[in-house]
Motif scaffolding. Structure first.
Motif, PDB file in Angstrom:
ATOM      1  N   ALA A  16       1.120  -1.497   0.161  1.00 21.26           N
ATOM      2  CA  ALA A  16      -0.425  -0.221  -0.129  1.00 21.26           C
ATOM      3  C   ALA A  16       0.727   1.153  -0.081  1.00 21.26           C
ATOM      4  O   ALA A  16       1.001   2.050  -0.504  1.00 21.26           O
ATOM      5  N   ALA A  17       2.064   1.298   0.704  1.00 18.70           N
ATOM      6  CA  ALA A  17       2.942   2.777   1.145  1.00 18.70           C
ATOM      7  C   ALA A  17       3.370   2.729  -0.447  1.00 18.70           C
ATOM      8  O   ALA A  17       3.190   4.129  -0.712  1.00 18.70           O
ATOM      9  N   GLY A  18       4.202   2.177  -1.071  1.00 14.62           N
ATOM     10  CA  GLY A  18       4.532   2.294  -2.292  1.00 14.62           C
ATOM     11  C   GLY A  18       3.645   2.506  -3.788  1.00 14.62           C
ATOM     12  O   GLY A  18       4.101   2.728  -4.501  1.00 14.62           O
ATOM     13  N   TRP A  19       2.156   1.789  -3.053  1.00 12.00           N
ATOM     14  CA  TRP A  19       1.638   1.490  -4.172  1.00 12.00           C
ATOM     15  C   TRP A  19       1.867   2.374  -5.527  1.00 12.00           C
ATOM     16  O   TRP A  19       1.670   2.558  -6.494  1.00 12.00           O
ATOM     17  N   ASP A  20       1.213   3.838  -5.323  1.00  7.59           N
ATOM     18  CA  ASP A  20       1.151   4.977  -6.320  1.00  7.59           C
ATOM     19  C   ASP A  20       2.483   5.700  -6.808  1.00  7.59           C
ATOM     20  O   ASP A  20       2.683   5.722  -8.128  1.00  7.59           O
ATOM     21  N   THR A  21       3.904   5.362  -5.987  1.00  5.88           N
ATOM     22  CA  THR A  21       5.258   5.548  -6.151  1.00  5.88           C
ATOM     23  C   THR A  21       5.409   4.136  -8.115  1.00  5.88           C
ATOM     24  O   THR A  21       6.447   4.932  -8.501  1.00  5.88           O
ATOM     25  N   ARG A  22       5.232   3.267  -7.674  1.00  2.00           N
ATOM     26  CA  ARG A  22       5.114   1.948  -8.475  1.00  2.00           C
ATOM     27  C   ARG A  22       4.378   2.202  -9.766  1.00  2.00           C
ATOM     28  O   ARG A  22       5.112   1.934 -11.036  1.00  2.00           O
ATOM     29  N   PHE A  23       2.587   2.830  -9.608  1.00  2.00           N
ATOM     30  CA  PHE A  23       2.711   3.311 -11.035  1.00  2.00           C
ATOM     31  C   PHE A  23       2.093   4.717 -11.161  1.00  2.00           C
ATOM     32  O   PHE A  23       0.843   5.375 -11.020  1.00  2.00           O
ATOM     33  N   PRO A  24       3.340   5.078 -11.849  1.00  2.50           N
ATOM     34  CA  PRO A  24       3.134   6.771 -11.309  1.00  2.50           C
ATOM     35  C   PRO A  24       1.972   7.593 -12.756  1.00  2.50           C
ATOM     36  O   PRO A  24       1.355   8.815 -12.421  1.00  2.50           O
ATOM     37  N   ASP A  25       2.106   6.469 -13.563  1.00  6.08           N
ATOM     38  CA  ASP A  25       1.864   7.034 -14.902  1.00  6.08           C
ATOM     39  C   ASP A  25      -0.096   6.867 -15.277  1.00  6.08           C
ATOM     40  O   ASP A  25      -0.322   7.415 -16.309  1.00  6.08           O
ATOM     41  N   ASP A  26      -0.518   6.347 -13.939  1.00  6.56           N
ATOM     42  CA  ASP A  26      -1.803   5.421 -14.613  1.00  6.56           C
ATOM     43  C   ASP A  26      -2.666   7.013 -13.773  1.00  6.56           C
ATOM     44  O   ASP A  26      -3.644   6.375 -14.778  1.00  6.56           O
ATOM     45  N   GLY A  27      -2.716   7.701 -13.746  1.00 12.61           N
ATOM     46  CA  GLY A  27      -3.651   8.955 -13.380  1.00 12.61           C
ATOM     47  C   GLY A  27      -4.329   9.379 -14.403  1.00 12.61           C
ATOM     48  O   GLY A  27      -5.438   9.656 -14.288  1.00 12.61           O
ATOM     49  N   PRO A  28      -3.319   9.781 -15.805  1.00  9.72           N
ATOM     50  CA  PRO A  28      -4.222   9.238 -17.000  1.00  9.72           C
ATOM     51  C   PRO A  28      -6.065   8.681 -17.435  1.00  9.72           C
ATOM     52  O   PRO A  28      -6.613   8.821 -17.964  1.00  9.72           O
ATOM     53  N   ALA A  29      -5.179   7.682 -17.135  1.00 12.25           N
ATOM     54  CA  ALA A  29      -6.057   6.424 -17.517  1.00 12.25           C
ATOM     55  C   ALA A  29      -7.369   6.214 -16.436  1.00 12.25           C
ATOM     56  O   ALA A  29      -7.855   5.590 -16.821  1.00 12.25           O
ATOM     57  N   PHE A  30      -7.112   6.475 -15.153  1.00 12.87           N
ATOM     58  CA  PHE A  30      -7.859   6.906 -14.522  1.00 12.87           C
ATOM     59  C   PHE A  30      -9.204   8.121 -15.056  1.00 12.87           C
ATOM     60  O   PHE A  30     -10.415   7.358 -14.974  1.00 12.87           O
ATOM     61  N   ALA A  31      -8.507   9.283 -14.948  1.00 14.81           N
ATOM     62  CA  ALA A  31      -8.548  10.150 -15.664  1.00 14.81           C
ATOM     63  C   ALA A  31     -10.497   9.749 -16.513  1.00 14.81           C
ATOM     64  O   ALA A  31     -11.769  10.163 -17.352  1.00 14.81           O
ATOM     65  N   ARG A  32      -9.497   9.098 -18.208  1.00  6.38           N
ATOM     66  CA  ARG A  32     -10.266   8.307 -18.543  1.00  6.38           C
ATOM     67  C   ARG A  32     -11.233   7.205 -18.758  1.00  6.38           C
ATOM     68  O   ARG A  32     -12.128   8.180 -19.845  1.00  6.38           O
ATOM     69  N   ALA A  33     -11.118   6.546 -17.323  1.00  3.15           N
ATOM     70  CA  ALA A  33     -11.916   5.373 -17.327  1.00  3.15           C
ATOM     71  C   ALA A  33     -13.540   6.286 -16.464  1.00  3.15           C
ATOM     72  O   ALA A  33     -14.799   5.558 -16.954  1.00  3.15           O
ATOM     73  N   VAL A  34     -12.877   7.278 -16.334  1.00  4.92           N
ATOM     74  CA  VAL A  34     -14.188   8.128 -14.989  1.00  4.92           C
ATOM     75  C   VAL A  34     -14.621   8.965 -16.024  1.00  4.92           C
ATOM     76  O   VAL A  34     -16.018   8.776 -16.256  1.00  4.92           O
ATOM     77  N   ALA A  35     -14.234   9.570 -17.245  1.00  4.36           N
ATOM     78  CA  ALA A  35     -15.368   9.720 -18.114  1.00  4.36           C
ATOM     79  C   ALA A  35     -15.911   9.138 -19.117  1.00  4.36           C
ATOM     80  O   ALA A  35     -17.043   9.716 -19.620  1.00  4.36           O
ATOM     81  N   ASP A  36     -15.470   8.131 -19.305  1.00  3.28           N
ATOM     82  CA  ASP A  36     -16.419   7.292 -20.323  1.00  3.28           C
ATOM     83  C   ASP A  36     -17.662   6.640 -18.753  1.00  3.28           C
ATOM     84  O   ASP A  36     -18.827   5.724 -19.133  1.00  3.28           O
ATOM     85  N   LEU A  37     -17.530   6.876 -18.045  1.00  5.41           N
ATOM     86  CA  LEU A  37     -18.082   6.305 -17.681  1.00  5.41           C
ATOM     87  C   LEU A  37     -19.770   7.620 -17.517  1.00  5.41           C
ATOM     88  O   LEU A  37     -20.919   7.103 -17.127  1.00  5.41           O
ATOM     89  N   GLY A  38     -19.721   8.592 -18.142  1.00  7.28           N
ATOM     90  CA  GLY A  38     -20.653   9.755 -18.803  1.00  7.28           C
ATOM     91  C   GLY A  38     -20.872   9.937 -17.464  1.00  7.28           C
ATOM     92  O   GLY A  38     -22.251  10.517 -17.294  1.00  7.28           O
ATOM     93  N   LEU A  39     -20.899  10.396 -15.926  1.00 10.69           N
ATOM     94  CA  LEU A  39     -21.108  11.046 -14.496  1.00 10.69           C
ATOM     95  C   LEU A  39     -21.570  12.393 -15.168  1.00 10.69           C
ATOM     96  O   LEU A  39     -20.908  13.501 -15.646  1.00 10.69           O
ATOM     97  N   ARG A  40     -23.306  12.719 -14.368  1.00  9.88           N
ATOM     98  CA  ARG A  40     -23.460  14.292 -14.218  1.00  9.88           C
ATOM     99  C   ARG A  40     -23.394  14.656 -12.931  1.00  9.88           C
ATOM    100  O   ARG A  40     -23.162  13.778 -12.190  1.00  9.88           O
ATOM    101  N   ALA A  41     -23.325  16.030 -12.747  1.00  6.40           N
ATOM    102  CA  ALA A  41     -22.998  16.533 -11.647  1.00  6.40           C
ATOM    103  C   ALA A  41     -23.945  16.338 -11.085  1.00  6.40           C
ATOM    104  O   ALA A  41     -25.235  16.019 -11.205  1.00  6.40           O
ATOM    105  N   GLY A  42     -24.355  15.582  -9.277  1.00  2.15           N
ATOM    106  CA  GLY A  42     -25.167  15.683  -8.721  1.00  2.15           C
ATOM    107  C   GLY A  42     -24.568  13.866  -9.001  1.00  2.15           C
ATOM    108  O   GLY A  42     -26.165  13.248  -7.661  1.00  2.15           O
ATOM    109  N   ASP A  43     -24.599  12.799  -9.139  1.00  3.04           N
ATOM    110  CA  ASP A  43     -24.327  11.225  -9.617  1.00  3.04           C
ATOM    111  C   ASP A  43     -23.595  11.129  -7.939  1.00  3.04           C
ATOM    112  O   ASP A  43     -22.991  11.813  -7.549  1.00  3.04           O
ATOM    113  N   ALA A  44     -23.761   9.804  -7.838  1.00  2.46           N
ATOM    114  CA  ALA A  44     -23.341   9.210  -7.063  1.00  2.46           C
ATOM    115  C   ALA A  44     -22.670   8.214  -7.497  1.00  2.46           C
ATOM    116  O   ALA A  44     -23.039   7.009  -8.526  1.00  2.46           O
ATOM    117  N   VAL A  45     -21.415   8.029  -7.131  1.00  2.00           N
ATOM    118  CA  VAL A  45     -20.908   6.921  -7.798  1.00  2.00           C
ATOM    119  C   VAL A  45     -19.943   6.194  -7.003  1.00  2.00           C
ATOM    120  O   VAL A  45     -19.924   6.610  -5.794  1.00  2.00           O
TER     121      VAL A  45
END
Length: 199
Positions: A16-45
């Motif tokens: 756990a402690a080193g997880w983010d540093t092991r995979f530092p480049d995953d941020g854009p992929a996560f953002a893209r997956a969230v975008a694919d969900l097409g969430l709207r303001a006020g949604d619960a996720v």
């Protein structure tokens, strides 16, 4: 039926402690997956198996201040790492098992599950529990920041048709649990299966 999570907790707890540093480049992929969900303001996720919470910031941005973001994980050290990273400000973090979610039936608009499916002890029952908490027409995104072949290579495995995330296996599994697979992407730099909660 109670599950023994010692293996999963031991695996992720020590990392756990080193997880983010092991995979530092995953941020854009996560953002893209969230975008694919097409969430709207006020949604619960829900971020199911949220780990250190790398998806929580893009989820919060997507649903806005009026929305609800819940992160659930079974490993205390992962949630502690999420808090240290300041991500508890983005979401309600809950120590819980995705097999028994402390959430109301049909209370959510969407679920993101990054890297979760390989760790589910009873995939059909566990996916059915995710379906329980999502309203009809709501979405599930099963996501991984690298594709199946790249992940297998990283783990020193040969990719076979037995792989749970193969479309031919995943489609009927999701259907049995109340989901309809609507989109399937398996590229070198991401895996995404998007499914709709049937009414």
């Amino acid at each position: 039926m109670a599950h023994d999570h010692t293996d999963v907790q031991a695996f992720f707890g020590t990392r756990a402690a080193g997880w983010d540093t092991r995979f530092p480049d995953d941020g854009p992929a996560f953002a893209r997956a969230v975008a694919d969900l097409g969430l709207r303001a006020g949604d619960a996720v829900l971020d199911a198996g949220c780990g250190t919470g790398r998806a929580l910031t893009p989820l919060r941005r997507a649903v806005g201040p009026a929305g609800h973001v819940v992160g659930v994980d079974v490993t205390p050290a992962m949630l502690e790492a999420a808090q240290r990273a300041g991500r508890h400000g983005e979401a309600l973090l809950i120590l819980a098992d995705v097999a028994r979610l402390p959430l109301l039936t049909e209370s959510l608009d969407a679920v993101l599950a990054a890297g979760l499916i390989a760790h589910l002890p009873e995939p059909e029952a566990n996916l059915r529990e995710l379906a329980r908490v999502v309203r009809p027409g709501g979405l599930l995104a099963l996501f991984h920041p690298i594709g199946r072949a790249a992940l297998a290579a990283r783990q020193g495995r040969v990719l076979t048709g037995d792989d749970q995330r193969a479309e031919s296996r995943l489609r009927p599994l999701l259907a049995a649990a109340g989901w309809q697979l609507s989109r399937y992407v398996d590229e070198s730099d991401r895996f995404l299966a998007l499914a709709v909660r049937r009414g």
